[in-house]
Design an enzyme around this catalytic site. Sequence first.
Site, short mmCIF file in Angstrom:
data_model
loop_
_atom_site.label_atom_id
_atom_site.label_comp_id
_atom_site.label_asym_id
_atom_site.label_seq_id
_atom_site.Cartn_x
_atom_site.Cartn_y
_atom_site.Cartn_z
N ARG A 74 21.93 -41.99 -19.08
CA ARG A 74 22.98 -41.19 -18.39
C ARG A 74 23.98 -41.97 -17.23
O ARG A 74 24.99 -41.73 -17.20
CB ARG A 74 22.40 -39.86 -17.93
CG ARG A 74 22.49 -38.86 -19.17
CD ARG A 74 22.14 -37.42 -18.36
NE ARG A 74 21.04 -37.52 -17.53
CZ ARG A 74 19.99 -36.53 -17.41
NH1 ARG A 74 20.19 -35.52 -18.50
NH2 ARG A 74 19.02 -36.62 -16.76
N ARG A 89 11.39 -32.88 -11.25
CA ARG A 89 11.73 -31.33 -11.52
C ARG A 89 10.95 -30.74 -12.64
O ARG A 89 10.71 -31.41 -13.66
CB ARG A 89 13.24 -31.36 -11.93
CG ARG A 89 13.78 -29.92 -12.10
CD ARG A 89 15.46 -29.92 -12.15
NE ARG A 89 15.85 -30.89 -13.13
CZ ARG A 89 17.10 -31.13 -13.28
NH1 ARG A 89 18.11 -30.93 -12.22
NH2 ARG A 89 17.69 -31.87 -14.15
N LYS A 114 27.27 -31.34 -8.07
CA LYS A 114 28.54 -30.85 -7.92
C LYS A 114 28.77 -29.26 -8.30
O LYS A 114 29.68 -28.84 -8.20
CB LYS A 114 29.54 -31.76 -8.38
CG LYS A 114 29.50 -32.06 -9.95
CD LYS A 114 30.28 -32.97 -10.41
CE LYS A 114 30.36 -33.22 -12.04
NZ LYS A 114 29.24 -33.55 -12.43
N ARG A 155 11.63 -30.92 -18.33
CA ARG A 155 12.68 -30.81 -19.58
C ARG A 155 12.69 -32.27 -20.41
O ARG A 155 12.52 -33.28 -19.81
CB ARG A 155 14.14 -30.70 -19.09
CG ARG A 155 14.54 -29.36 -19.16
CD ARG A 155 15.80 -29.20 -18.51
NE ARG A 155 16.73 -30.10 -18.63
CZ ARG A 155 17.89 -30.20 -18.14
NH1 ARG A 155 18.55 -29.21 -17.58
NH2 ARG A 155 18.68 -31.41 -18.65
N ARG A 178 36.62 -36.94 -17.37
CA ARG A 178 35.29 -37.94 -17.45
C ARG A 178 35.82 -39.19 -17.71
O ARG A 178 35.06 -40.16 -17.62
CB ARG A 178 34.34 -37.47 -18.50
CG ARG A 178 33.27 -36.47 -18.14
CD ARG A 178 31.92 -36.56 -18.61
NE ARG A 178 31.08 -36.01 -17.91
CZ ARG A 178 30.55 -34.55 -17.92
NH1 ARG A 178 30.81 -34.19 -19.23
NH2 ARG A 178 29.90 -33.87 -17.37
#
Length: 218
Positions: A171, A127, A17, A160, A92
């Site tokens: 999350r 990633r 987003k 990461r 949120r």
Amino acid sequence: MKKPTNIILLGPPGCGKGTQAKLLQKKFNLVHISTGDLLRQEVADKTELGLRIKSIMDQGLFPTNEEVTEVLENRMQKPDCAHGIIFDGYPRTLPQAEYLQTKLTSKPIVILVKISDEILSERILLRRSCPKCGSIYHLKYSPSKDGYTCDKDGEELIQRKDDTAQVLKQRLEMYDTLTSPLVDFYKRHSLLHEVVADHFTIDEIFAKILEIIERTHQ
Ligand SMILES: [Zn+2]
């Protein structure tokens, strides 16, 4: 296409987003408000608020609603926001959504970017990034030439620290808990539109978002 006023982008972390927000900003010349960026900026500027945020984050906690609302209000007071705002990362929670409704002078277009957990985890867990220049690679979709070092400077690529299955699961659970009431709220107000991101390119998703804007904003 008529210029929309306020757009709210919802979606789990990693759904893309932020990228869509930047494209919308360019196309319509709107102000892009990412509360994450604003909080980081306060910390970097070492403002009184920034120091407070830093001490919270140093304890491993998230800034509370109070700090988030404060940075948002500061930013929304700037005159450029009169042209319209893209909200990215805010609201949120349900109280934040209710609060924002009282601040906006026109009805926002709310777009929920949906993505399946499987695709999201493949995207995030594969990633890799270069610790030296920050280049981002993906082991499956955009690997470096040899797969493990950076094409630009030969630095060994790393994952990461928070891109692990465990952190991702946490999350996503937190996102679901906080966001479901928010989605219901916007549905009740007939403001919610959904875009499915699975298997679509950035440009294809952007085209779908423009279609929604054109349809709803006459
Ligand atoms: Zn590099």
